[in-house]
Design a protein around this motif. Structure first.
Motif, PDB file in Angstrom:
ATOM      1  N   GLU A   4       0.846  -1.199   0.000  1.00  0.00           N
ATOM      2  CA  GLU A   4       0.000   0.000   0.000  1.00  0.00           C
ATOM      3  C   GLU A   4       0.879   1.246   0.000  1.00  0.00           C
ATOM      4  O   GLU A   4       0.583   2.221  -0.679  1.00  0.00           O
ATOM      5  CB  GLU A   4      -0.898  -0.015   1.227  1.00  0.00           C
ATOM      6  CG  GLU A   4      -1.771  -1.264   1.224  1.00  0.00           C
ATOM      7  CD  GLU A   4      -2.829  -1.210   2.304  1.00  0.00           C
ATOM      8  OE1 GLU A   4      -2.734  -0.355   3.188  1.00  0.00           O
ATOM      9  OE2 GLU A   4      -3.749  -2.032   2.243  1.00  0.00           O
ATOM     10  N   TYR A   8       0.706   4.352  -2.581  1.00  0.00           N
ATOM     11  CA  TYR A   8       0.555   5.774  -2.239  1.00  0.00           C
ATOM     12  C   TYR A   8       1.674   6.587  -2.886  1.00  0.00           C
ATOM     13  O   TYR A   8       1.442   7.671  -3.404  1.00  0.00           O
ATOM     14  CB  TYR A   8       0.582   5.957  -0.719  1.00  0.00           C
ATOM     15  CG  TYR A   8      -0.482   5.160  -0.021  1.00  0.00           C
ATOM     16  CD1 TYR A   8      -1.765   5.076  -0.561  1.00  0.00           C
ATOM     17  CD2 TYR A   8      -0.220   4.473   1.161  1.00  0.00           C
ATOM     18  CE1 TYR A   8      -2.741   4.338   0.071  1.00  0.00           C
ATOM     19  CE2 TYR A   8      -1.195   3.740   1.794  1.00  0.00           C
ATOM     20  CZ  TYR A   8      -2.454   3.665   1.261  1.00  0.00           C
ATOM     21  OH  TYR A   8      -3.418   2.933   1.886  1.00  0.00           O
ATOM     22  N   GLU A   9       2.871   6.052  -2.846  1.00  0.00           N
ATOM     23  CA  GLU A   9       4.013   6.747  -3.451  1.00  0.00           C
ATOM     24  C   GLU A   9       3.759   7.003  -4.933  1.00  0.00           C
ATOM     25  O   GLU A   9       3.937   8.106  -5.424  1.00  0.00           O
ATOM     26  CB  GLU A   9       5.273   5.891  -3.281  1.00  0.00           C
ATOM     27  CG  GLU A   9       5.796   5.898  -1.867  1.00  0.00           C
ATOM     28  CD  GLU A   9       6.615   7.140  -1.575  1.00  0.00           C
ATOM     29  OE1 GLU A   9       7.390   7.547  -2.453  1.00  0.00           O
ATOM     30  OE2 GLU A   9       6.471   7.688  -0.480  1.00  0.00           O
ATOM     31  N   VAL A  11       0.863   6.881  -6.660  1.00  0.00           N
ATOM     32  CA  VAL A  11      -0.295   7.754  -6.891  1.00  0.00           C
ATOM     33  C   VAL A  11       0.084   9.213  -6.666  1.00  0.00           C
ATOM     34  O   VAL A  11      -0.344  10.093  -7.387  1.00  0.00           O
ATOM     35  CB  VAL A  11      -1.443   7.381  -5.940  1.00  0.00           C
ATOM     36  CG1 VAL A  11      -2.589   8.375  -6.078  1.00  0.00           C
ATOM     37  CG2 VAL A  11      -1.931   5.975  -6.250  1.00  0.00           C
ATOM     38  N   ARG A  12       0.941   9.427  -5.692  1.00  0.00           N
ATOM     39  CA  ARG A  12       1.351  10.802  -5.373  1.00  0.00           C
ATOM     40  C   ARG A  12       2.138  11.416  -6.539  1.00  0.00           C
ATOM     41  O   ARG A  12       2.222  12.616  -6.676  1.00  0.00           O
ATOM     42  CB  ARG A  12       2.220  10.787  -4.118  1.00  0.00           C
ATOM     43  CG  ARG A  12       2.424  12.176  -3.575  1.00  0.00           C
ATOM     44  CD  ARG A  12       2.926  12.178  -2.143  1.00  0.00           C
ATOM     45  NE  ARG A  12       3.993  11.217  -1.928  1.00  0.00           N
ATOM     46  CZ  ARG A  12       4.785  11.256  -0.845  1.00  0.00           C
ATOM     47  NH1 ARG A  12       4.610  12.191   0.056  1.00  0.00           N
ATOM     48  NH2 ARG A  12       5.702  10.369  -0.659  1.00  0.00           N
ATOM     49  N   VAL A  25      -1.009   1.762 -11.845  1.00  0.00           N
ATOM     50  CA  VAL A  25      -0.448   2.003 -10.511  1.00  0.00           C
ATOM     51  C   VAL A  25       0.045   0.685  -9.911  1.00  0.00           C
ATOM     52  O   VAL A  25       1.137   0.615  -9.357  1.00  0.00           O
ATOM     53  CB  VAL A  25      -1.502   2.626  -9.581  1.00  0.00           C
ATOM     54  CG1 VAL A  25      -0.970   2.714  -8.161  1.00  0.00           C
ATOM     55  CG2 VAL A  25      -1.893   4.004 -10.089  1.00  0.00           C
ATOM     56  N   LEU A  41      -6.371   2.346  -1.799  1.00  0.00           N
ATOM     57  CA  LEU A  41      -6.873   3.720  -1.962  1.00  0.00           C
ATOM     58  C   LEU A  41      -8.178   3.915  -1.202  1.00  0.00           C
ATOM     59  O   LEU A  41      -8.466   4.999  -0.714  1.00  0.00           O
ATOM     60  CB  LEU A  41      -7.082   4.018  -3.446  1.00  0.00           C
ATOM     61  CG  LEU A  41      -5.767   4.131  -4.227  1.00  0.00           C
ATOM     62  CD1 LEU A  41      -6.067   4.469  -5.676  1.00  0.00           C
ATOM     63  CD2 LEU A  41      -4.891   5.203  -3.617  1.00  0.00           C
ATOM     64  N   ASN A  44      -7.033   4.876   1.968  1.00  0.00           N
ATOM     65  CA  ASN A  44      -6.232   6.087   1.825  1.00  0.00           C
ATOM     66  C   ASN A  44      -6.023   6.881   3.106  1.00  0.00           C
ATOM     67  O   ASN A  44      -6.714   7.860   3.347  1.00  0.00           O
ATOM     68  CB  ASN A  44      -6.869   6.993   0.773  1.00  0.00           C
ATOM     69  CG  ASN A  44      -5.946   8.154   0.477  1.00  0.00           C
ATOM     70  OD1 ASN A  44      -4.764   8.094   0.766  1.00  0.00           O
ATOM     71  ND2 ASN A  44      -6.479   9.195  -0.102  1.00  0.00           N
ATOM     72  N   PHE A  46      -3.631   8.789   3.691  1.00  0.00           N
ATOM     73  CA  PHE A  46      -3.037  10.085   3.326  1.00  0.00           C
ATOM     74  C   PHE A  46      -3.998  10.862   2.436  1.00  0.00           C
ATOM     75  O   PHE A  46      -3.684  11.172   1.294  1.00  0.00           O
ATOM     76  CB  PHE A  46      -1.718   9.857   2.595  1.00  0.00           C
ATOM     77  CG  PHE A  46      -0.758   9.019   3.368  1.00  0.00           C
ATOM     78  CD1 PHE A  46       0.258   9.617   4.117  1.00  0.00           C
ATOM     79  CD2 PHE A  46      -0.872   7.631   3.384  1.00  0.00           C
ATOM     80  CE1 PHE A  46       1.152   8.837   4.840  1.00  0.00           C
ATOM     81  CE2 PHE A  46       0.022   6.850   4.115  1.00  0.00           C
ATOM     82  CZ  PHE A  46       1.032   7.454   4.839  1.00  0.00           C
ATOM     83  N   GLU A  49      -2.719  14.132   0.883  1.00  0.00           N
ATOM     84  CA  GLU A  49      -1.377  13.873   0.359  1.00  0.00           C
ATOM     85  C   GLU A  49      -1.436  13.085  -0.939  1.00  0.00           C
ATOM     86  O   GLU A  49      -0.831  13.445  -1.934  1.00  0.00           O
ATOM     87  CB  GLU A  49      -0.567  13.082   1.392  1.00  0.00           C
ATOM     88  CG  GLU A  49       0.097  13.962   2.420  1.00  0.00           C
ATOM     89  CD  GLU A  49       1.294  14.680   1.831  1.00  0.00           C
ATOM     90  OE1 GLU A  49       2.066  14.046   1.128  1.00  0.00           O
ATOM     91  OE2 GLU A  49       1.436  15.876   2.071  1.00  0.00           O
ATOM     92  N   VAL A  50      -2.192  11.995  -0.888  1.00  0.00           N
ATOM     93  CA  VAL A  50      -2.316  11.141  -2.070  1.00  0.00           C
ATOM     94  C   VAL A  50      -3.563  11.504  -2.871  1.00  0.00           C
ATOM     95  O   VAL A  50      -4.677  11.375  -2.377  1.00  0.00           O
ATOM     96  CB  VAL A  50      -2.406   9.661  -1.639  1.00  0.00           C
ATOM     97  CG1 VAL A  50      -2.584   8.767  -2.856  1.00  0.00           C
ATOM     98  CG2 VAL A  50      -1.157   9.264  -0.858  1.00  0.00           C
ATOM     99  N   CYS A  52      -5.937  10.479  -4.660  1.00  0.00           N
ATOM    100  CA  CYS A  52      -6.604   9.245  -5.063  1.00  0.00           C
ATOM    101  C   CYS A  52      -7.660   9.523  -6.131  1.00  0.00           C
ATOM    102  O   CYS A  52      -8.076   8.636  -6.848  1.00  0.00           O
ATOM    103  CB  CYS A  52      -7.247   8.604  -3.841  1.00  0.00           C
ATOM    104  SG  CYS A  52      -7.997   9.756  -2.704  1.00  0.00           S
TER     105      CYS A  52
END
Length: 103
Positions: A4, A8-9, A11-12, A25, A41, A44, A46, A49-50, A52
Motif C-alpha cells: 500500500e 501511495y508513493e 499515486v502521489r 499504478v 486507496l 487512503n 493520506f 497527500e495522495v 486518489c
DNA sequence: GTTGTGACGGGTC
DNA sequence: CGACCCGCCACAA
C-alpha cells in the motif's frame, strides 16, 4: 502494508491535470493487482497527500471515491478532476488524452 | 491456515 | 455494444 505504501508513493507522482489507472499504478508499485490498489486507496490514510481522485478504471470510468462507488463523493471526485483540467463526461475520462503511466 | 470480500482487468458470449 | 464469467492480489475475520 508495504505494498500500500508503494501504491501511495506512485499515486502521489501522478501529475496534476492527468489521471492513471488502477492497473498502471499496480504495475508501477511492482505487485500487479488492481484490486489491491483499489483496496489500498479505499482506506487512503493520506487523504490530501495522495490524490486518489486521479486514479480511475482502465475503461475510463472514475471507479470510486472516499470508500464509495456512487453518491455525492463521486460528484466531488469529478469536480476535482475537472478543476485540474481533466475532462469528465458522464463520469468517464478520455484515457487517450489524460491517461498516464506513473513512473 | 482457510474463507470471503473488494475504489479491478481482460476475455467470452 | 452490453452482459457475463473468471482471474488477479492484498487484507480482515
Amino acid at each position: 502494508m508495504a505494498f500500500e505504501m508503494a501504491v501511495y508513493e506512485v499515486v502521489r507522482l501522478i501529475p496534476r491535470g492527468k489521471v492513471s489507472t488502477y492497473g498502471a499504478v499496480a504495475r508501477c508499485a511492482g505487485k500487479g493487482g488492481a484490486r489491491a490498489v483499489g483496496s489500498a486507496l479505499a482506506r487512503n490514510p493520506f487523504a490530501p497527500e495522495v490524490p486518489c481522485h486521479r486514479v480511475v478504471r482502465s475503461n475510463g470510468a472514475l471507479g470510486g471515491f472516499s470508500g464509495q462507488t456512487e453518491g455525492p463523493e463521486m460528484d466531488r471526485k469529478t469536480r476535482m478532476l475537472r478543476a485540474e483540467g481533466v475532462e469528465v463526461v458522464k463520469g468517464v475520462v478520455d484515457m487517450d488524452r489524460f491517461g498516464v503511466e506513473p513512473g
